[in-house]
Design a protein around this motif. Sequence first.
Motif, PDB file in Angstrom:
ATOM      1  N   GLY A 179      -7.283  -1.458 -10.471  1.00 27.00           N
ATOM      2  CA  GLY A 179      -7.196  -0.008 -10.280  1.00 27.00           C
ATOM      3  C   GLY A 179      -7.632   0.762 -11.514  1.00 27.00           C
ATOM      4  O   GLY A 179      -8.411   1.713 -11.424  1.00 27.00           O
ATOM      5  N   PHE A 237       0.827  -1.211   0.000  1.00 22.86           N
ATOM      6  CA  PHE A 237       0.000   0.000   0.000  1.00 22.86           C
ATOM      7  C   PHE A 237       0.862   1.262   0.000  1.00 22.86           C
ATOM      8  O   PHE A 237       0.490   2.268  -0.607  1.00 22.86           O
ATOM      9  CB  PHE A 237      -0.984  -0.002   1.169  1.00 22.86           C
ATOM     10  CG  PHE A 237      -2.112  -0.991   1.001  1.00 22.86           C
ATOM     11  CD1 PHE A 237      -2.947  -0.945  -0.107  1.00 22.86           C
ATOM     12  CD2 PHE A 237      -2.325  -1.967   1.951  1.00 22.86           C
ATOM     13  CE1 PHE A 237      -3.981  -1.856  -0.266  1.00 22.86           C
ATOM     14  CE2 PHE A 237      -3.356  -2.892   1.802  1.00 22.86           C
ATOM     15  CZ  PHE A 237      -4.186  -2.834   0.689  1.00 22.86           C
ATOM     16  N   ALA A 255      -5.655   0.962  -4.384  1.00 22.25           N
ATOM     17  CA  ALA A 255      -5.655   0.247  -3.103  1.00 22.25           C
ATOM     18  C   ALA A 255      -6.614  -0.935  -3.159  1.00 22.25           C
ATOM     19  O   ALA A 255      -6.295  -2.035  -2.685  1.00 22.25           O
ATOM     20  CB  ALA A 255      -6.040   1.200  -1.970  1.00 22.25           C
ATOM     21  N   VAL A 256      -7.781  -0.733  -3.744  1.00 24.03           N
ATOM     22  CA  VAL A 256      -8.735  -1.840  -3.918  1.00 24.03           C
ATOM     23  C   VAL A 256      -8.122  -2.900  -4.826  1.00 24.03           C
ATOM     24  O   VAL A 256      -8.251  -4.103  -4.571  1.00 24.03           O
ATOM     25  CB  VAL A 256     -10.081  -1.333  -4.476  1.00 24.03           C
ATOM     26  CG1 VAL A 256     -10.992  -2.491  -4.863  1.00 24.03           C
ATOM     27  CG2 VAL A 256     -10.775  -0.426  -3.455  1.00 24.03           C
ATOM     28  N   THR A 307      -3.229  -4.759  -8.744  1.00 23.47           N
ATOM     29  CA  THR A 307      -3.230  -3.329  -8.441  1.00 23.47           C
ATOM     30  C   THR A 307      -3.511  -2.517  -9.703  1.00 23.47           C
ATOM     31  O   THR A 307      -4.369  -1.625  -9.703  1.00 23.47           O
ATOM     32  CB  THR A 307      -1.880  -2.901  -7.826  1.00 23.47           C
ATOM     33  OG1 THR A 307      -1.640  -3.642  -6.636  1.00 23.47           O
ATOM     34  CG2 THR A 307      -1.853  -1.418  -7.518  1.00 23.47           C
ATOM     35  N   ARG A 357     -10.951   3.080 -12.042  1.00 22.31           N
ATOM     36  CA  ARG A 357     -10.801   4.467 -12.493  1.00 22.31           C
ATOM     37  C   ARG A 357     -11.755   4.751 -13.649  1.00 22.31           C
ATOM     38  O   ARG A 357     -12.370   5.814 -13.693  1.00 22.31           O
ATOM     39  CB  ARG A 357      -9.353   4.762 -12.909  1.00 22.31           C
ATOM     40  CG  ARG A 357      -8.424   4.967 -11.719  1.00 22.31           C
ATOM     41  CD  ARG A 357      -7.009   5.276 -12.185  1.00 22.31           C
ATOM     42  NE  ARG A 357      -6.930   6.490 -12.975  1.00 22.31           N
ATOM     43  CZ  ARG A 357      -6.826   7.724 -12.482  1.00 22.31           C
ATOM     44  NH1 ARG A 357      -6.808   7.910 -11.179  1.00 22.31           N
ATOM     45  NH2 ARG A 357      -6.736   8.770 -13.283  1.00 22.31           N
ATOM     46  N   TRP A 410      -6.765  10.819  -2.063  1.00 20.22           N
ATOM     47  CA  TRP A 410      -7.694   9.713  -1.857  1.00 20.22           C
ATOM     48  C   TRP A 410      -8.367   9.304  -3.157  1.00 20.22           C
ATOM     49  O   TRP A 410      -8.489   8.112  -3.454  1.00 20.22           O
ATOM     50  CB  TRP A 410      -8.737  10.061  -0.792  1.00 20.22           C
ATOM     51  CG  TRP A 410      -9.730   8.961  -0.634  1.00 20.22           C
ATOM     52  CD1 TRP A 410     -11.026   8.961  -1.037  1.00 20.22           C
ATOM     53  CD2 TRP A 410      -9.496   7.679  -0.066  1.00 20.22           C
ATOM     54  NE1 TRP A 410     -11.608   7.748  -0.751  1.00 20.22           N
ATOM     55  CE2 TRP A 410     -10.689   6.941  -0.148  1.00 20.22           C
ATOM     56  CE3 TRP A 410      -8.375   7.069   0.511  1.00 20.22           C
ATOM     57  CZ2 TRP A 410     -10.805   5.637   0.317  1.00 20.22           C
ATOM     58  CZ3 TRP A 410      -8.488   5.767   0.975  1.00 20.22           C
ATOM     59  CH2 TRP A 410      -9.687   5.063   0.874  1.00 20.22           C
ATOM     60  N   ASP A 411      -8.816  10.290  -3.948  1.00 17.32           N
ATOM     61  CA  ASP A 411      -9.490   9.996  -5.217  1.00 17.32           C
ATOM     62  C   ASP A 411      -8.609   9.162  -6.147  1.00 17.32           C
ATOM     63  O   ASP A 411      -9.108   8.311  -6.878  1.00 17.32           O
ATOM     64  CB  ASP A 411      -9.902  11.280  -5.940  1.00 17.32           C
ATOM     65  CG  ASP A 411     -11.111  11.946  -5.302  1.00 17.32           C
ATOM     66  OD1 ASP A 411     -11.804  11.292  -4.499  1.00 17.32           O
ATOM     67  OD2 ASP A 411     -11.351  13.130  -5.603  1.00 17.32           O
ATOM     68  N   PHE A 456      -5.851   7.372  -5.042  1.00 20.34           N
ATOM     69  CA  PHE A 456      -5.336   6.204  -4.322  1.00 20.34           C
ATOM     70  C   PHE A 456      -6.321   5.038  -4.244  1.00 20.34           C
ATOM     71  O   PHE A 456      -5.941   3.887  -4.441  1.00 20.34           O
ATOM     72  CB  PHE A 456      -4.937   6.638  -2.898  1.00 20.34           C
ATOM     73  CG  PHE A 456      -4.510   5.516  -1.997  1.00 20.34           C
ATOM     74  CD1 PHE A 456      -3.266   4.920  -2.143  1.00 20.34           C
ATOM     75  CD2 PHE A 456      -5.339   5.061  -0.990  1.00 20.34           C
ATOM     76  CE1 PHE A 456      -2.857   3.896  -1.312  1.00 20.34           C
ATOM     77  CE2 PHE A 456      -4.953   4.038  -0.146  1.00 20.34           C
ATOM     78  CZ  PHE A 456      -3.706   3.453  -0.306  1.00 20.34           C
ATOM     79  N   TRP A 457      -7.604   5.323  -3.949  1.00 22.83           N
ATOM     80  CA  TRP A 457      -8.516   4.232  -3.606  1.00 22.83           C
ATOM     81  C   TRP A 457      -8.682   3.165  -4.684  1.00 22.83           C
ATOM     82  O   TRP A 457      -8.729   1.978  -4.345  1.00 22.83           O
ATOM     83  CB  TRP A 457      -9.873   4.754  -3.118  1.00 22.83           C
ATOM     84  CG  TRP A 457     -10.803   5.245  -4.177  1.00 22.83           C
ATOM     85  CD1 TRP A 457     -11.001   6.537  -4.558  1.00 22.83           C
ATOM     86  CD2 TRP A 457     -11.674   4.453  -5.005  1.00 22.83           C
ATOM     87  NE1 TRP A 457     -11.928   6.595  -5.575  1.00 22.83           N
ATOM     88  CE2 TRP A 457     -12.356   5.333  -5.868  1.00 22.83           C
ATOM     89  CE3 TRP A 457     -11.937   3.092  -5.101  1.00 22.83           C
ATOM     90  CZ2 TRP A 457     -13.282   4.898  -6.813  1.00 22.83           C
ATOM     91  CZ3 TRP A 457     -12.859   2.654  -6.047  1.00 22.83           C
ATOM     92  CH2 TRP A 457     -13.522   3.553  -6.889  1.00 22.83           C
ATOM     93  N   PRO A 458      -8.738   3.502  -5.992  1.00 22.80           N
ATOM     94  CA  PRO A 458      -8.897   2.416  -6.964  1.00 22.80           C
ATOM     95  C   PRO A 458      -7.711   1.449  -6.960  1.00 22.80           C
ATOM     96  O   PRO A 458      -7.879   0.228  -7.070  1.00 22.80           O
ATOM     97  CB  PRO A 458      -9.000   3.131  -8.311  1.00 22.80           C
ATOM     98  CG  PRO A 458      -9.360   4.541  -7.992  1.00 22.80           C
ATOM     99  CD  PRO A 458      -8.773   4.816  -6.651  1.00 22.80           C
TER     100      PRO A 458
END
Length: 128
Positions: free
Chosen positions: A76, A11, A42-43, A72, A80, A35-36, A38-40
Amino acid sequence: MRSAGAALADFCCVLLFVAIGRADHHAGGALPGLWDTFWPFAVGAAAGMAVTRFWRRPTALVPTGVGVWLGTVAVGMTLRVLAGQGTALAFILVALAFLGLFQLGWRLVWRRASSSVARSRGRVDFEP
């Protein structure tokens, strides 16, 4: 290295990718923007961990490292697109290169360091 430490390393690789990318494109490092982006990813990393059963051999290059890396990027990028964010070919290639270098790279460094420590102690008990 335990699973939690390995997950944190993966991460952190994603966070570093996001922070450098946003800084390079002058998008800034404001928390909502980070965050916008990063999150895809990270999932995607979490999905790669689940698919490879990461907890069994978190530092293994194959299949864990490769699975986490490709998960990733693939998940990701898919997220997106679904979220209306950009996925230009150049961005996909940069993501593959950077995340491959870092998510596989830390595992290679860990493997070499572990084997060196084991040799210095007169045994070889690292995780391949």
